[in-house]
Design a protein around this motif. Structure first.
Motif, PDB file in Angstrom:
ATOM      1  N   GLU A  95       1.321  -0.229  -8.618  1.00 53.35           N
ATOM      2  CA  GLU A  95       1.723   1.254  -8.904  1.00 53.35           C
ATOM      3  C   GLU A  95       1.063   2.316  -7.851  1.00 53.35           C
ATOM      4  O   GLU A  95       2.049   2.881  -7.287  1.00 53.35           O
ATOM      5  CB  GLU A  95       1.218   1.537 -10.229  1.00 53.35           C
ATOM      6  CG  GLU A  95       2.047   1.069 -11.413  1.00 53.35           C
ATOM      7  CD  GLU A  95       1.341  -0.544 -11.652  1.00 53.35           C
ATOM      8  OE1 GLU A  95       2.233  -1.288 -12.357  1.00 53.35           O
ATOM      9  OE2 GLU A  95       0.210  -0.759 -11.047  1.00 53.35           O
ATOM     10  N   GLU A  96      -0.105   2.174  -7.457  1.00 53.42           N
ATOM     11  CA  GLU A  96      -0.672   2.750  -6.483  1.00 53.42           C
ATOM     12  C   GLU A  96       0.286   2.831  -5.088  1.00 53.42           C
ATOM     13  O   GLU A  96       0.852   3.644  -4.392  1.00 53.42           O
ATOM     14  CB  GLU A  96      -1.970   2.655  -6.328  1.00 53.42           C
ATOM     15  CG  GLU A  96      -3.021   3.183  -7.489  1.00 53.42           C
ATOM     16  CD  GLU A  96      -4.308   2.564  -7.295  1.00 53.42           C
ATOM     17  OE1 GLU A  96      -5.193   3.391  -7.856  1.00 53.42           O
ATOM     18  OE2 GLU A  96      -4.540   1.709  -6.553  1.00 53.42           O
ATOM     19  N   ILE A  97       0.523   1.603  -4.731  1.00 48.54           N
ATOM     20  CA  ILE A  97       1.199   1.372  -3.386  1.00 48.54           C
ATOM     21  C   ILE A  97       2.631   1.839  -3.717  1.00 48.54           C
ATOM     22  O   ILE A  97       2.965   2.325  -2.654  1.00 48.54           O
ATOM     23  CB  ILE A  97       1.055  -0.159  -3.287  1.00 48.54           C
ATOM     24  CG1 ILE A  97      -0.310  -0.660  -2.812  1.00 48.54           C
ATOM     25  CG2 ILE A  97       1.913  -0.348  -1.998  1.00 48.54           C
ATOM     26  CD1 ILE A  97      -0.660  -2.223  -2.836  1.00 48.54           C
ATOM     27  N   ALA A  98       3.215   1.581  -4.771  1.00 44.75           N
ATOM     28  CA  ALA A  98       4.702   1.962  -4.830  1.00 44.75           C
ATOM     29  C   ALA A  98       4.865   3.755  -4.936  1.00 44.75           C
ATOM     30  O   ALA A  98       5.795   3.949  -4.061  1.00 44.75           O
ATOM     31  CB  ALA A  98       5.086   1.544  -6.268  1.00 44.75           C
ATOM     32  N   THR A  99       3.819   4.132  -5.164  1.00 40.35           N
ATOM     33  CA  THR A  99       3.786   5.841  -5.098  1.00 40.35           C
ATOM     34  C   THR A  99       3.995   6.160  -3.829  1.00 40.35           C
ATOM     35  O   THR A  99       4.673   7.054  -3.164  1.00 40.35           O
ATOM     36  CB  THR A  99       2.512   6.460  -5.682  1.00 40.35           C
ATOM     37  OG1 THR A  99       2.760   6.041  -7.161  1.00 40.35           O
ATOM     38  CG2 THR A  99       2.721   7.866  -5.530  1.00 40.35           C
ATOM     39  N   ILE A 100       2.980   5.479  -2.776  1.00 44.10           N
ATOM     40  CA  ILE A 100       2.871   5.945  -1.512  1.00 44.10           C
ATOM     41  C   ILE A 100       4.176   5.333  -0.674  1.00 44.10           C
ATOM     42  O   ILE A 100       4.872   6.069  -0.017  1.00 44.10           O
ATOM     43  CB  ILE A 100       1.648   5.227  -0.989  1.00 44.10           C
ATOM     44  CG1 ILE A 100       0.473   6.031  -1.297  1.00 44.10           C
ATOM     45  CG2 ILE A 100       1.872   5.186   0.857  1.00 44.10           C
ATOM     46  CD1 ILE A 100      -0.802   5.296  -1.004  1.00 44.10           C
ATOM     47  N   VAL A 101       4.717   4.289  -1.111  1.00 43.63           N
ATOM     48  CA  VAL A 101       5.960   3.660  -0.452  1.00 43.63           C
ATOM     49  C   VAL A 101       7.018   4.685  -0.716  1.00 43.63           C
ATOM     50  O   VAL A 101       8.016   4.953   0.145  1.00 43.63           O
ATOM     51  CB  VAL A 101       6.188   2.322  -0.978  1.00 43.63           C
ATOM     52  CG1 VAL A 101       7.574   1.840  -0.438  1.00 43.63           C
ATOM     53  CG2 VAL A 101       5.144   1.205  -0.362  1.00 43.63           C
ATOM     54  N   SER A 102       7.209   5.430  -1.904  1.00 40.61           N
ATOM     55  CA  SER A 102       8.138   6.372  -2.168  1.00 40.61           C
ATOM     56  C   SER A 102       8.193   7.608  -1.350  1.00 40.61           C
ATOM     57  O   SER A 102       8.857   8.614  -1.265  1.00 40.61           O
ATOM     58  CB  SER A 102       8.047   6.754  -3.673  1.00 40.61           C
ATOM     59  OG  SER A 102       7.064   7.438  -3.791  1.00 40.61           O
ATOM     60  N   LYS A 103       6.954   7.628  -0.619  1.00 46.82           N
ATOM     61  CA  LYS A 103       6.674   9.030   0.257  1.00 46.82           C
ATOM     62  C   LYS A 103       6.840   8.550   1.618  1.00 46.82           C
ATOM     63  O   LYS A 103       7.186   9.554   2.667  1.00 46.82           O
ATOM     64  CB  LYS A 103       5.524   9.667   0.010  1.00 46.82           C
ATOM     65  CG  LYS A 103       5.571  10.297  -1.544  1.00 46.82           C
ATOM     66  CD  LYS A 103       4.041  11.079  -1.700  1.00 46.82           C
ATOM     67  CE  LYS A 103       3.957  11.634  -3.203  1.00 46.82           C
ATOM     68  NZ  LYS A 103       2.782  12.345  -3.667  1.00 46.82           N
ATOM     69  N   VAL A 104       6.252   7.477   2.182  1.00 44.89           N
ATOM     70  CA  VAL A 104       6.413   7.295   3.639  1.00 44.89           C
ATOM     71  C   VAL A 104       7.359   5.760   3.837  1.00 44.89           C
ATOM     72  O   VAL A 104       7.070   5.048   2.952  1.00 44.89           O
ATOM     73  CB  VAL A 104       4.956   7.359   4.325  1.00 44.89           C
ATOM     74  CG1 VAL A 104       4.423   8.587   4.383  1.00 44.89           C
ATOM     75  CG2 VAL A 104       4.196   6.224   3.438  1.00 44.89           C
ATOM     76  N   PRO A 105       7.941   5.707   4.756  1.00 46.98           N
ATOM     77  CA  PRO A 105       8.727   4.514   4.973  1.00 46.98           C
ATOM     78  C   PRO A 105       7.956   3.227   5.514  1.00 46.98           C
ATOM     79  O   PRO A 105       8.435   2.794   6.523  1.00 46.98           O
ATOM     80  CB  PRO A 105       9.821   5.032   5.888  1.00 46.98           C
ATOM     81  CG  PRO A 105       8.901   5.900   6.829  1.00 46.98           C
ATOM     82  CD  PRO A 105       8.221   6.680   5.836  1.00 46.98           C
ATOM     83  N   LEU A 106       7.186   2.769   4.853  1.00 44.06           N
ATOM     84  CA  LEU A 106       6.403   1.594   5.229  1.00 44.06           C
ATOM     85  C   LEU A 106       7.520   0.463   5.035  1.00 44.06           C
ATOM     86  O   LEU A 106       8.291   0.050   4.279  1.00 44.06           O
ATOM     87  CB  LEU A 106       5.405   1.534   4.079  1.00 44.06           C
ATOM     88  CG  LEU A 106       4.364   2.146   4.213  1.00 44.06           C
ATOM     89  CD1 LEU A 106       3.048   1.979   3.130  1.00 44.06           C
ATOM     90  CD2 LEU A 106       3.531   2.407   5.594  1.00 44.06           C
ATOM     91  N   SER A 107       7.255  -0.798   6.111  1.00 42.70           N
ATOM     92  CA  SER A 107       7.969  -1.941   6.069  1.00 42.70           C
ATOM     93  C   SER A 107       7.061  -2.987   5.623  1.00 42.70           C
ATOM     94  O   SER A 107       7.778  -3.969   5.350  1.00 42.70           O
ATOM     95  CB  SER A 107       8.181  -2.265   7.758  1.00 42.70           C
ATOM     96  OG  SER A 107       9.006  -1.024   8.129  1.00 42.70           O
ATOM     97  N   ILE A 108       5.874  -2.885   5.814  1.00 38.33           N
ATOM     98  CA  ILE A 108       4.993  -3.668   5.314  1.00 38.33           C
ATOM     99  C   ILE A 108       3.760  -3.378   4.509  1.00 38.33           C
ATOM    100  O   ILE A 108       3.222  -2.468   5.072  1.00 38.33           O
ATOM    101  CB  ILE A 108       4.516  -4.897   6.476  1.00 38.33           C
ATOM    102  CG1 ILE A 108       5.646  -5.547   7.134  1.00 38.33           C
ATOM    103  CG2 ILE A 108       3.415  -6.091   6.322  1.00 38.33           C
ATOM    104  CD1 ILE A 108       5.510  -5.488   8.527  1.00 38.33           C
TER     105      ILE A 108
END
Length: 218
Positions: A68-81
């Motif tokens: 959940e913590e990681i998903a929140t960040i991915v929703s804000k920055v375009p991480l690929s990995i």
């Protein structure tokens, strides 16, 4: 450069990003765990709006974070990995892959049972970062491990059909010793920093050594 993969990690400012986005790196890493290189997701989003990342892929480094913590960040920055750099269990990694829907790399610290840990993750993770083991620190130590062990890690990663990067104290001054073992990828942070800031001259020196290596292997 198309052979050896380069990952420049620990970018913590717009100035760092300007150096690494204008380099030959294939991957640019950001640390979201407690570290002197930890970034704030909102600041990172602002920096990314000011640079052209070209065809580089963004890697988010986490230590024992929840899906959940990681998903929140991915929703804000375009991480690929997603790079898991703690002692995440198989169940946690699978949960991250399900909820975040991005490839997951796992950091493996060089130690006696490191290969067994890699084998236990076969078919689960999409790549490895093999780093030095330093008590009380997850990574970013600037300390190398015995690179004579590198071929064993590369062989296991090849068996699994995934990427394998070597990290820990790599710089232009010692990279030739690592390149003798024909790594698939190299992960650098402090090795391209001057006074804790990413330095273009150090990047250029590193990439010059890599270029010579790649020319010799063609």
């Amino acid at each position: 450069m198309t052979g050896l993969l380069l990952k420049y990690c620990g970018n913590k400012s717009l100035e760092d990003l300007l150096v690494t986005t204008n380099s030959n790196a294939h991957y640019i890493g950001f640390i979201f765990a407690g570290s002197k290189r930890q970034v704030c997701v909102d600041e990172l989003s602002e920096w990314l709006s000011q640079v052209d990342i070209k065809d580089k892929k963004l890697v988010g480094v986490f230590v024992n974070a929840t899906a959940e913590e990681i998903a929140t960040i991915v929703s804000k920055v375009p991480l690929s990995i997603i790079q898991c750099h703690g002692n995440e269990s198989v169940d946690v990694i699978l949960d991250i892959k399900t909820k975040v829907n991005l490839p997951v790399w796992k950091a493996i610290h060089h130690q006696e049972n490191a290969l067994k840990i890699m084998q236990s993750l076969s078919g689960i993770v999409d790549g490895y970062i093999v780093d030095s083991r330093v008590k009380g620190v997850w990574g970013g130590t600037g300390i190398s491990f015995d690179w004579n062990a590198v071929p064993n890690y590369l062989e296991e990663a090849k068996r699994q059909g995934v990427l394998c990067f070597i990290a820990g104290g790599v710089s232009s001054k010692n990279v030739d010793g690592l390149l003798k073992h024909c790594p698939q990828g190299i992960d650098l942070s402090s090795g391209i920093e001057l006074n804790n800031v990413k330095d273009k001259q150090l990047v250029d020196q590193l990439e010059e050594r890599v270029g010579i290596y790649e020319s010799s292997t063609r």
